[in-house]
Design an enzyme around this catalytic site. Structure first.
Site: not given
Ligand code: NAG
Ligand code: NAG
Length: 500
Positions: A63-66
């Site tokens: 997950c990019g936001h993570c």
């Protein structure tokens, strides 16, 4: 249906993204000594039990936001470990098979999800703070402290209250049932609002010694600026706080300061009134004052009011199928999805229009494409304004596809439905039809969650969702099996009979 309509609407309105500040760049995490605890299903409960206050991030490796959050979270963890008592940050890889149940019991539905666990995990709250290191530290330091802070001087009061909703309990002593109920509500709502308590009402803005204690005073940066409340029943107090923190008129423009109120506006249970006008319009001020007057008069009538700038409202216009040329306009949406519209509005018409609505004299507005003049393709075009005639009042068997112009599966299906329609052309009692569900309101009889969605309505009016295969033969077999003898042929649809 009504619920999903609400969610769609506000997500259409509020297209804004989380911005992560660049302050991570000057911080290099030492891999060997991470300040963030790694937890999994085997040691989650025992770790949580050891800490009265712990924050857990549920993440997924892809997950990019993570990934963006990771260095910020690491830096915050390191800073917060020096807090007295330490504030512990942990993470769980929710993508790992053995952790999936842990994630689902914590209602994790997207990544990253951060939860604050207090009291050995007995009290769980969503993390609603910022996502940069300094913001995380500030928010969590406050969350780890008492839910309500004592106000001892007027300087403190001014600093605390600022430009946000702030709730102060004024008591003659910090004990007793009222104080306990206040504290309990503050605990429950602490991630959404800020709370304080004091003995001395004089310290508060607009304060005076005549204030009758105990009282809850809610400060807000809009409307009447503060409002008092003296009922200390838990649910009533909570309800008061939720209601009083929504502005009489919610302002919707590009200013992000207003967005939390816009979200509250869409999340509440009232019917919603939206007025859209260019905020630069020369008549804006007279619209605004007339609108506030009306909103004030109707605020106890289960209506919520929003004033939106046309520039910020493109999402809403698309959703309702409106044009900028129709502004200034007012639209009212009930919770059951029913809508009422007044385009090209004048300021003087606001009050009368709303009175007509309340009196039940308005006809609902249905988003519809025009009924097509020629409808001579094998697959008939249905629009919101012709749907009832074609599907329910024609006395025929109708296979109806709800599609979206951008949907790939719909494009694949189109030639197949054409072929079905051609094959069944000699059956005067069968209609194959389609409706663009993005340009037309879908009546409540149908549940359209994705595209394409197909329904079959028999001549006698029996409605079935089509869930069979998607070959020409599948559709023909289904239609032949489910069709019924055409009903009385004197009932038929004006909009399509010529073509059949
Ligand atoms: C929990 O267990 C995992 C391995 O199963 C380990 O990597 C992790 O360090 C443990 N965490 C704590 C806080 O003991
Ligand atoms: C505190 O809340 C409880 C639950 O709502 C209620 O029964 C009680 O009367 C409240 N106490 C006061 C003083 O309002």
């Amino acid at each position: 249906m009504a619920n999903s309509a609400r969610v769609w609407l506000w997500s259409a309105l509020l297209v804004f993204s989380v911005v992560i500040s660049a302050s991570a760049d000057d911080f290099v995490a030492e891999e060997s000594a991470s300040a963030v605890l790694t937890l999994d299903a085997s040691n989650f409960s025992e770790t949580v039990a050891k800490h009265p206050f712990i924050v857990v991030e549920f993440y997924a490796p892809w997950c990019g936001h993570c990934k963006k959050l990771e260095p910020e979270y690491e830096k915050a963890a390191s800073l917060l470990s020096k807090h007295v008592p330490p504030i512990v940050l942990a993470k769980v890889d929710a993508n790992e098979e053995l952790n999936k149940e842990l994630a689902s019991t914590h209602e994790v539905s997207g990544f990253p999800t951060l939860k604050i666990l207090r009291n050995e995990g007995k009290n769980i709250q969503d993390y609603k703070g910022p996502r940069d290191a300094d913001g995380i530290v500030e928010y969590l330091t406050k969350q780890a402290g008492p839910a309500s802070v004592e106000i001892k001087s007027s300087e403190e009061a001014v600093n605390l209250i600022g430009k946000k909703v702030f709730i102060v309990g004024v008591f003659s002593e910090f004990s007793g049932e009222e104080f306990e109920n206040f504290t309990q509500v503050a605990e429950k709502l602490r991630s959404d609002y800020d709370f304080g308590h004091t003995i001395d009402a004089k310290l508060l803005p607009h304060g005076d010694t005549a204030v009758k204690r105990p009282v809850v005073r809610l400060f807000k940066p809009f409307d009447e600026l503060f409002v008092d409340f003296q009922d200390f029943h838990l649910n009533t107090l909570e309800g008061f706080i939720e209601a009083a923190s929504i502005p009489i008129v919610t302002i919707f423009d590009k200013d992000p300061v207003n967005h939390p109120y816009v979200m509250k506006f869409f999340n509440n249970q009232n019917a919603k009134v939206l007025l859209f006008i260019h905020f630069t319009d020369e008549h804006f001020d007279s619209f605004k004052s007339k609108y506030f007057e009306v909103a004030e008069n109707y605020k106890d009538k289960k209506l919520s009011f929003l004033l939106g700038d046309v520039k910020a409202g493109q999402g809403a216009f698309q959703y309702f199928g409106l044009e900028e040329s129709q502004t200034p306009l007012i639209i009212l949406q009930q919770n059951d999805g029913k809508k009422f519209l007044k385009p090209n509005l004048e300021a003087d018409q606001i009050a009368t229009w709303l009175r007509e609505y309340v009196d039940g004299n308005l006809t609902p507005f249905i988003k519809s494409e025009p009924i097509p003049e020629a409808n001579n393709e094998p697959v008939k075009v249905v629009v919101a304004n012709s749907l009832h005639d074609v599907v329910f009042n024609s006395g025929k068997n109708v296979l109806l596809e709800f599609y979206a112009p951008w949907c790939g599966h719909c494009k694949k299906l189109a030639p197949i439905l054409d072929e079905v329609a051609v094959s069944l052309q000699d059956h005067a009692d069968v209609i194959i039809a389609k409706m663009d569900a993005t340009a037309n309101d879908v009546p409540s009889e149908f549940e359209v969650q994705g595209y394409p969605t197909l329904y079959f309505s028999s001549a006698a009016g029996k409605l079935l969702q089509y869930e069979g295969g998607r070959t020409v033969q599948d559709f023909i077999d289904f239609t032949n099996t489910n069709k019924e003898a055409a009903a009385d042929s004197t009932i038929h649809s004006d909009s399509i009979k010529d073509e059949l």
